[in-house]
Motif scaffolding. Structure first.
Motif, PDB file in Angstrom:
ATOM      1  N   VAL A   1       0.863  -1.174   0.000  1.00  0.00           N
ATOM      2  CA  VAL A   1       0.000   0.000   0.000  1.00  0.00           C
ATOM      3  C   VAL A   1       0.902   1.227   0.000  1.00  0.00           C
ATOM      4  O   VAL A   1       1.799   1.338   0.840  1.00  0.00           O
ATOM      5  CB  VAL A   1      -0.941   0.037   1.220  1.00  0.00           C
ATOM      6  CG1 VAL A   1      -1.777   1.314   1.213  1.00  0.00           C
ATOM      7  CG2 VAL A   1      -1.848  -1.181   1.230  1.00  0.00           C
ATOM      8  N   ALA A   2       0.694   2.127  -0.954  1.00  0.00           N
ATOM      9  CA  ALA A   2       1.555   3.297  -1.088  1.00  0.00           C
ATOM     10  C   ALA A   2       0.735   4.550  -1.307  1.00  0.00           C
ATOM     11  O   ALA A   2      -0.397   4.501  -1.800  1.00  0.00           O
ATOM     12  CB  ALA A   2       2.531   3.100  -2.254  1.00  0.00           C
ATOM     13  N   ALA A   3       1.310   5.677  -0.944  1.00  0.00           N
ATOM     14  CA  ALA A   3       0.644   6.973  -1.113  1.00  0.00           C
ATOM     15  C   ALA A   3       0.840   7.490  -2.529  1.00  0.00           C
ATOM     16  O   ALA A   3       1.851   7.218  -3.175  1.00  0.00           O
ATOM     17  CB  ALA A   3       1.211   7.975  -0.114  1.00  0.00           C
ATOM     18  N   ASP A   4      -0.132   8.245  -2.995  1.00  0.00           N
ATOM     19  CA  ASP A   4      -0.071   8.820  -4.340  1.00  0.00           C
ATOM     20  C   ASP A   4       0.488  10.241  -4.266  1.00  0.00           C
ATOM     21  O   ASP A   4      -0.112  11.130  -3.672  1.00  0.00           O
ATOM     22  CB  ASP A   4      -1.465   8.841  -4.964  1.00  0.00           C
ATOM     23  CG  ASP A   4      -1.430   9.144  -6.457  1.00  0.00           C
ATOM     24  OD1 ASP A   4      -0.339   9.469  -6.972  1.00  0.00           O
ATOM     25  OD2 ASP A   4      -2.482   9.041  -7.104  1.00  0.00           O
ATOM     26  N   TYR A   5       1.644  10.428  -4.871  1.00  0.00           N
ATOM     27  CA  TYR A   5       2.285  11.740  -4.898  1.00  0.00           C
ATOM     28  C   TYR A   5       1.871  12.547  -6.124  1.00  0.00           C
ATOM     29  O   TYR A   5       2.261  13.701  -6.255  1.00  0.00           O
ATOM     30  CB  TYR A   5       3.809  11.585  -4.898  1.00  0.00           C
ATOM     31  CG  TYR A   5       4.376  11.080  -3.600  1.00  0.00           C
ATOM     32  CD1 TYR A   5       5.094  11.927  -2.758  1.00  0.00           C
ATOM     33  CD2 TYR A   5       4.212   9.759  -3.209  1.00  0.00           C
ATOM     34  CE1 TYR A   5       5.624  11.467  -1.566  1.00  0.00           C
ATOM     35  CE2 TYR A   5       4.738   9.292  -2.022  1.00  0.00           C
ATOM     36  CZ  TYR A   5       5.435  10.143  -1.201  1.00  0.00           C
ATOM     37  OH  TYR A   5       5.958   9.689  -0.022  1.00  0.00           O
ATOM     38  N   GLY A   6       1.143  11.938  -7.032  1.00  0.00           N
ATOM     39  CA  GLY A   6       0.759  12.622  -8.251  1.00  0.00           C
ATOM     40  C   GLY A   6      -0.378  13.600  -8.034  1.00  0.00           C
ATOM     41  O   GLY A   6      -1.069  13.570  -7.008  1.00  0.00           O
ATOM     42  N   THR A   7      -0.557  14.458  -9.018  1.00  0.00           N
ATOM     43  CA  THR A   7      -1.635  15.441  -8.962  1.00  0.00           C
ATOM     44  C   THR A   7      -2.755  15.117  -9.933  1.00  0.00           C
ATOM     45  O   THR A   7      -3.806  15.751  -9.912  1.00  0.00           O
ATOM     46  CB  THR A   7      -1.093  16.851  -9.273  1.00  0.00           C
ATOM     47  OG1 THR A   7      -0.434  16.817 -10.552  1.00  0.00           O
ATOM     48  CG2 THR A   7      -0.104  17.293  -8.214  1.00  0.00           C
TER      49      THR A   7
END
Length: 422
Positions: free
Chosen positions: A38-44
């Motif tokens: 599970v990872a965080a989304d750094y994109g916009t």
């Protein structure tokens, strides 16, 4: 900074040639293993979503490690920490999580230590400051993933139109904001104290006011200190009270909203990180950047931020987890992610490479601020709940008629209760 890393990098490279991989225990069974990440989304947006990075990385890893699959689950930053917490509570923890905090899982015995899953060269390659921030009771649990520091950003065009120079102290911030308002700037200074990132914005201001979250002597919380109260009294009176923070109340202004307003040319100044620099450039905003101004000059320290990876024990996939994490922290992969999102790598070798590479020249001011930056108290088991108290309450401290002392005192009591519960 580059000189600082050269000796360590060479030693790590030599060490890596002679040391076998650590963390070679059982994966809890035979046959194929599927790791849940599970990872965080750094994109916009969908074009630069972190889903693309992790999916490509998983595919590359799987091709080199037959028998190990990686199930990628990328979640929005606003929910990823609570999403992982829910998974753990429901006894379906992922094998690996890349989120904003880790310490709340340590006391519950949910995590592997770094030396249980990482090879020795990988573990030794973390910047020492970040490695220390990943420790609880001297044991290393939180694996730094990416880092950043903060600088004060200003819109050069708006400053030129108002005949202003970059601010050097708080008086400059206030007077510049007044001048920007007089020229019709919608938000002279954006102050995002909404729930998204209030704990980070708060620490930046506390450091610039000579305070902070913790006592430097013993590490205990010092939230309602005299310096911290004075900082928020100044913000309330000199910025918010004078109508210099825009049409949205700081307590309702999330960082993403503030950043979007900055990249659309509506904000004169705000505290920013490297990703904002790149996004502003895409939108044609000419950005000036200076170290965080303090009361009488540059703040005593910049705020440093690290995001974390952690390895959960629940599924017993220690060996497979270790192989994947060693792959994640390969220099090429570290640089790929950090470069894509204009963040700072967390290893000596990758930092040396970034400092030497002309294409990352715009990040050097942030790299230079990293060694002396002060980090959020990630290693305190209570931090997750204290952070939530800041997110819910600190915006009230600058509201008209509010008492900053009372608001900070309430958060301090929440912190004391959280500490007592540990």
């Amino acid at each position: 900074m580059r000189r600082r890393y050269l000796g360590m990098t060479a030693a790590i490279a030599a060490w890596g040639m002679t040391m076998a991989l650590a963390g070679c225990g059982s994966s809890g069974g035979s046959g194929d293993v599927t790791l849940k990440l599970v990872a965080a989304d750094y994109g916009t947006n969908s074009e630069n979503s972190s889903e693309k990075y992790w999916s490509a990385l998983a595919t590359a890893f799987e091709s080199k490690n037959p028998g190990i699959k990686v199930d990628v689950n990328v979640r929005p930053w606003k929910t990823v920490d609570s999403d992982v917490a829910t998974m753990v509570e429901e006894n379906r923890a992922p094998d690996i999580a890349q989120v904003g905090s880790y310490a709340n899982y340590v006391k519950k015995g949910k995590l592997y230590t770094a030396d249980e899953v990482l090879s020795v060269p990988t573990q030794a390659n973390f910047l020492s400051q970040l490695a220390e921030a990943g420790k609880v009771n001297r044991l290393h649990y939180g694996l730094p993933f990416v880092a950043s520091t903060r600088l004060l950003f200003y819109n050069k065009k708006l400053f030129d139109q108002a005949g202003l120079d970059a601010p050097k102290d708080w008086d400059d911030i206030q007077s510049n904001a007044e001048a920007l308002k007089a020229t019709g700037v919608t938000t002279p200074f954006a102050l995002p104290l909404g729930s998204e990132e209030a704990q980070g914005e708060t620490l930046m201001w506390l450091l610039s006011g000579g305070g902070g979250y913790t006592d430097t002597a013993d590490g205990s919380y010092n939230i309602d200190s005299r310096q911290n109260i004075k900082t928020f009294q100044w913000l309330q009176k000199e910025l918010v009270g004078k109508g210099l923070t825009g049409p949205v109340a700081p307590g309702k202004l999330d960082r993403a909203m503030a950043f979007k307003a900055f990249t659309s040319g509506q904000v004169g100044m705000l505290n920013g990180h490297p990703s904002l620099m790149a996004e502003a450039a895409k939108q044609g905003i000419k950005v000036g950047m200076v170290p965080l101004p303090g009361v009488n000059g540059t703040a005593k320290a910049s705020m440093g931020v690290a995001d974390w990876m952690m390895a959960f024990k629940q599924n017993g996939n220690r060996t497979a987890i270790g192989k994947f994490l060693d792959f994640v922290y390969d220099d090429q992969n570290v640089m790929s992610f950090a470069g894509q999102y204009d963040l700072l790598p967390v290893t000596y070798s990758a930092n040396e490479a970034m400092a030497a590479d002309p294409q990352y020249a715009d990040l050097r001011k942030f790299l230079n601020a990293l060694p002396t930056s002060e980090l959020i108290p990630y290693g305190k088991n209570s931090w997750a709940s204290v952070s939530e108290s800041f997110k819910k309450n600190i915006g009230k401290a600058v509201e008209p008629g509010a008492s900053p002392s009372n608001v900070l005192g309430g958060i301090a009591r929440d912190a004391a209760a959280a500490e007592a519960a540990e």
